[in-house]
Motif scaffolding. Structure first.
Motif, short mmCIF file in Angstrom:
data_model
loop_
_atom_site.label_atom_id
_atom_site.label_comp_id
_atom_site.label_asym_id
_atom_site.label_seq_id
_atom_site.Cartn_x
_atom_site.Cartn_y
_atom_site.Cartn_z
N HIS A 127 0.84 -1.21 0.00
CA HIS A 127 0.00 0.00 0.00
C HIS A 127 0.87 1.25 0.00
CE1 HIS A 127 -4.14 1.69 1.37
NE2 HIS A 127 -3.53 2.52 0.55
N ALA A 128 1.98 1.20 0.72
CA ALA A 128 2.91 2.33 0.71
C ALA A 128 3.45 2.57 -0.70
CB ALA A 128 4.08 2.05 1.68
N GLU A 129 3.75 1.49 -1.40
CA GLU A 129 4.26 1.61 -2.77
C GLU A 129 3.20 2.21 -3.70
OE1 GLU A 129 5.05 0.56 -6.87
OE2 GLU A 129 3.52 -0.43 -5.66
N ILE A 130 1.94 1.85 -3.49
CA ILE A 130 0.85 2.39 -4.31
C ILE A 130 0.66 3.88 -4.05
CG2 ILE A 130 -1.67 2.34 -4.55
CD1 ILE A 130 -1.45 -0.70 -4.45
N LEU A 131 0.79 4.31 -2.80
CA LEU A 131 0.72 5.73 -2.48
C LEU A 131 1.83 6.50 -3.20
CD1 LEU A 131 -0.09 5.89 1.34
CD2 LEU A 131 -1.54 6.65 -0.53
N ARG A 132 3.01 5.95 -3.20
CA ARG A 132 4.12 6.61 -3.89
C ARG A 132 3.89 6.67 -5.39
NH1 ARG A 132 10.11 4.04 -3.90
NH2 ARG A 132 9.07 2.66 -5.39
N ARG A 133 3.28 5.62 -5.94
CA ARG A 133 3.08 5.53 -7.38
C ARG A 133 1.89 6.35 -7.86
NH1 ARG A 133 2.37 -0.34 -8.57
NH2 ARG A 133 0.17 0.03 -8.17
N ASN A 134 0.78 6.30 -7.10
CA ASN A 134 -0.46 6.95 -7.55
C ASN A 134 -0.67 8.36 -7.00
OD1 ASN A 134 -0.90 4.55 -8.82
ND2 ASN A 134 -2.59 3.89 -7.52
N GLY A 135 0.13 8.74 -6.00
CA GLY A 135 -0.04 10.05 -5.39
C GLY A 135 -0.43 9.91 -3.93
N LEU A 136 0.13 10.77 -3.09
CA LEU A 136 -0.04 10.65 -1.65
C LEU A 136 -1.46 10.96 -1.19
CD1 LEU A 136 3.29 12.22 -0.35
CD2 LEU A 136 2.79 9.84 -0.91
N LEU A 137 -2.27 11.57 -2.04
CA LEU A 137 -3.64 11.92 -1.65
C LEU A 137 -4.68 10.97 -2.25
CD1 LEU A 137 -3.48 15.82 -1.93
CD2 LEU A 137 -3.14 14.38 0.08
N ASP A 138 -4.22 9.91 -2.91
CA ASP A 138 -5.14 8.94 -3.50
C ASP A 138 -5.55 7.91 -2.44
OD1 ASP A 138 -6.61 7.19 -5.00
OD2 ASP A 138 -5.01 6.65 -6.39
N ALA A 139 -6.78 8.03 -1.95
CA ALA A 139 -7.24 7.14 -0.88
C ALA A 139 -8.05 5.96 -1.39
CB ALA A 139 -8.08 7.93 0.12
N SER A 140 -8.27 5.88 -2.70
CA SER A 140 -9.09 4.79 -3.24
C SER A 140 -8.39 3.45 -3.04
CB SER A 140 -9.36 5.01 -4.72
OG SER A 140 -8.14 5.03 -5.45
N PHE A 141 -9.19 2.40 -2.85
CA PHE A 141 -8.62 1.07 -2.66
C PHE A 141 -9.62 0.03 -3.18
CE2 PHE A 141 -6.92 -2.65 -0.52
CZ PHE A 141 -5.55 -2.43 -0.65
N PRO A 142 -9.58 -0.26 -4.50
CA PRO A 142 -10.57 -1.17 -5.09
C PRO A 142 -10.23 -2.66 -4.93
CG PRO A 142 -9.11 -0.32 -6.79
CD PRO A 142 -8.71 0.35 -5.52
N TRP A 143 -9.09 -2.99 -4.35
CA TRP A 143 -8.63 -4.39 -4.37
C TRP A 143 -9.43 -5.29 -3.43
CZ3 TRP A 143 -5.38 -0.24 -5.01
CH2 TRP A 143 -4.67 -0.20 -6.21
N THR A 144 -9.99 -4.78 -2.36
CA THR A 144 -10.90 -5.58 -1.52
C THR A 144 -12.32 -5.26 -2.00
OG1 THR A 144 -10.79 -3.81 0.12
CG2 THR A 144 -9.40 -5.73 0.50
N TYR A 145 -12.78 -6.02 -2.99
CA TYR A 145 -13.93 -5.59 -3.78
C TYR A 145 -15.24 -5.62 -3.01
CZ TYR A 145 -16.20 -4.39 -8.13
OH TYR A 145 -16.90 -3.72 -9.10
N PHE A 146 -15.45 -6.66 -2.22
CA PHE A 146 -16.70 -6.78 -1.46
C PHE A 146 -16.44 -6.43 0.01
CE2 PHE A 146 -17.19 -9.41 -5.19
CZ PHE A 146 -18.45 -9.04 -5.65
N SER A 147 -16.00 -5.21 0.20
CA SER A 147 -15.57 -4.75 1.52
C SER A 147 -15.87 -3.27 1.66
CB SER A 147 -14.06 -4.99 1.70
OG SER A 147 -13.55 -4.29 2.81
N ALA A 148 -16.14 -2.86 2.90
CA ALA A 148 -16.38 -1.43 3.17
C ALA A 148 -15.15 -0.59 2.89
CB ALA A 148 -16.82 -1.25 4.62
N ILE A 149 -13.98 -1.21 2.85
CA ILE A 149 -12.76 -0.46 2.56
C ILE A 149 -12.81 0.11 1.13
CG2 ILE A 149 -10.26 -0.69 2.22
CD1 ILE A 149 -10.24 -2.70 4.50
N ARG A 150 -13.37 -0.67 0.19
CA ARG A 150 -13.50 -0.16 -1.19
C ARG A 150 -14.54 0.94 -1.27
NH1 ARG A 150 -16.89 -0.91 -5.53
NH2 ARG A 150 -18.06 -2.54 -4.48
#
Length: 512
Positions: free
Chosen positions: A38-61
């Motif tokens: 997740h740290a690597e994704i923040l660095r890659r996509n931008g530090l303000l990108d809070a989206s997280f689609p990988w847990t698809y059937f979860s409140a986190i998404r």
């Protein structure tokens, strides 16, 4: 002399941390895979990108927030090229050493006798605690800050208290309660000491800092909703005896496990309670000579250690590490403030002998067993995850039969989406009916059937293929043979599933 002793402790803390973190190639906690990626994704996509689609059937998404945001920012320097898990080990050395140094700073600040002893007693006294202190998880940062908060609340200015409180929730939002809890304990102790008027500004600083750290992140309201789900909702569901899947650390600690793993530390802690009670009752004049700040620290560390001990036994064993941390501070307070100066040297020799002749050998042997049995191999699920990454389309949904599969799968493969991850309570909060369908498959209760209720019967069972295809929109199913023998056996026999990958441990099936 003081500078040399501090430098020596820094070197010792780093070397000991490196020794224990690299004593085994295994990863103590699979969540470490998730946190680093997740740290690597923040660095890659931008530090303000809070989206997280990988847990698809979860409140986190659906909420699209990160309750461990600050911790993931902290891990960015430990992302190494090559796609290996080496960064987890290096981050583990940094976190363990930092925690030991924070502990050392606290005991030096409180003017403990033998300041170098107490951090290592905390680190080595209990095997279960040592195992947790080698994890790359946010509790390592929040625990260090909690120790500092107690020290600054005992004596210190309001601004450092504000910053430390903000740091706790910034790095570890679902640990929001620890700052107010420590402040409450200090306030109660200051009432007994009749200095509570000086504590009011500090308590306010804790409240403001806790709020600031919680809000200083992308999508703060959504992050607070996820925190409510993981802390409050999970606690309420557990109290109602709902048979949710969750890790062992959320189950109460049995007395048998307590006695087996921490008998000597428990004796030291109980002895410290008895000594403090005896001294407070029989030597009140001597107690009056102790500085007010020292008495508040002693009382508060004692109250907190008792509270976390009871929480470990009756709520969740994850409070165990807090009992050991504050319990060690309490033992150190008793030895430093209540024992006569002339007898302190004798007690130092006794404690040192107990630690290095009994505790350390036992802890080392038990930690080696835990690292071999309970830790994850550094390449856990790598073959299966990389096969999926190379043979599937972006966004294809993979049914991971266990919630704890998610972290290593996500580490090795961000091409696919997964049913859920982290804690199953997030899946339950997203859709309880879908959660129960997942639950019965994960628990391996049936071969070919599941249902969307706690109890399955003839009126509500459904064919698993239909559930996977229509409800979860699954393209692939990943199953571990040893954990789901019934489900695996049925997948092998059902022609609607086509085996695509089998390495002897994990199998991947395509839904036709």
């Amino acid at each position: 002399m003081k500078r040399n002793s501090a430098l020596f402790f820094v070197l010792a803390a780093v070397l000991i941390s490196a020794f224990f973190n690299f004593s085994s190639p295994n990863i103590p906690d699979p969540d470490s895979f998730y946190h680093l990626r997740h740290a690597e994704i923040l660095r890659r996509n931008g530090l303000l990108d809070a989206s997280f689609p990988w847990t698809y059937f979860s409140a986190i998404r659906t909420e699209g927030a990160d309750i461990w945001y600050g911790f993931h920012l902290l891990l960015i320097p430990f992302i190494f090229s090559g796609g290996t898990a080496l960064g987890i080990k290096v981050a583990g050395v940094f976190l363990t050493a930092t925690l030991l140094l924070a502990y050392y700073w606290v005991v030096k600040r409180q003017k403990f006798v033998w300041p170098a002893l107490w951090p290592f007693l905390f680190f080595l006294a209990v095997p279960n605690a040592l195992f947790q202190l080698l994890m790359v998880r946010p509790h390592m940062v929040s625990l260090a800050l909690a120790m500092l908060l107690l020290s600054f609340l005992s004596f210190g200015l309001w601004f450092p208290i504000f910053l430390i409180s903000a740091g706790i929730t910034f790095f570890h939002l679902n640990f929001f309660w620890i700052g107010p809890g420590i402040a409450l304990a200090v306030f109660l102790a200051s009432i007994l000491e009749k200095t509570f008027s000086r504590s009011l500004k500090k308590v306010l600083a804790v409240a403001l800092g806790t709020a600031a750290g919680a809000l200083f992140r992308p999508e703060p309201i959504s992050a607070l909703k996820l925190t409510y789900i993981q802390v409050v909702k999970l606690l309420l569901e557990k109290q109602s005896d709902l048979p949710l899947l969750f890790s062992r650390e959320l189950a109460p600690l049995s007395l048998k496990t307590l006695s087996q793993t921490s008998f000597l530390f428990l004796l030291l802690w109980l002895a410290a309670i008895l000594v403090s009670g005896w001294t407070l009752y029989h030597f009140r004049e001597q107690i009056k000579k102790i500085p007010s700040e020292a008495k508040i620290f002693l009382l508060t560390s004692g109250l907190l250690s008792i509270a976390f001990f009871l929480m470990s036994l009756f709520i969740a064993r994850r409070s165990y590490i807090l009992w050991v941390a504050f319990g060690t501070l309490f033992i150190g307070s008793v030895a430093s403030f209540l024992f006569p100066k002339k007898s302190q040297q004798d007690w130092f020799l006794v404690l040192t002998a107990v630690i290095f002749l009994i505790m350390v050998p036992y802890t080392l042997s038990q930690n080696g067993i835990s690292m071999a049995r309970n830790a994850s191999p550094p390449d856990y699920l790598r073959e299966a995850a990389e096969w999926l990454r190379n043979h599937s389309n972006s966004g294809d949904i993979v049914f991971n039969t266990h919630w704890d599969n998610f972290s290593p799968l996500f580490f090795w493969n961000q091409t696919n989406y997964y049913i859920g991850g982290m804690d199953p309570i997030f899946q339950y909060a997203y859709n309880s009916e879908l959660y129960w369908k997942f639950h019965h498959i994960s628990a391996d209760e049936f071969g070919d059937l599941t249902c969307g209720a706690i109890i399955c019967d003839k009126s509500n069972v459904q064919d698993i293929y239909s559930v996977l295809k229509k409800d979860f929109q699954v393209k692939y199913v990943l199953v571990e043979k040893r954990r789901n023998p019934n489900f695996h056996r049925w997948l092998e026999l059902d022609r609607r599933f086509e085996k695509q990958f089998d390495n002897g441990k994990e199998v991947i099936f395509l839904l036709k």
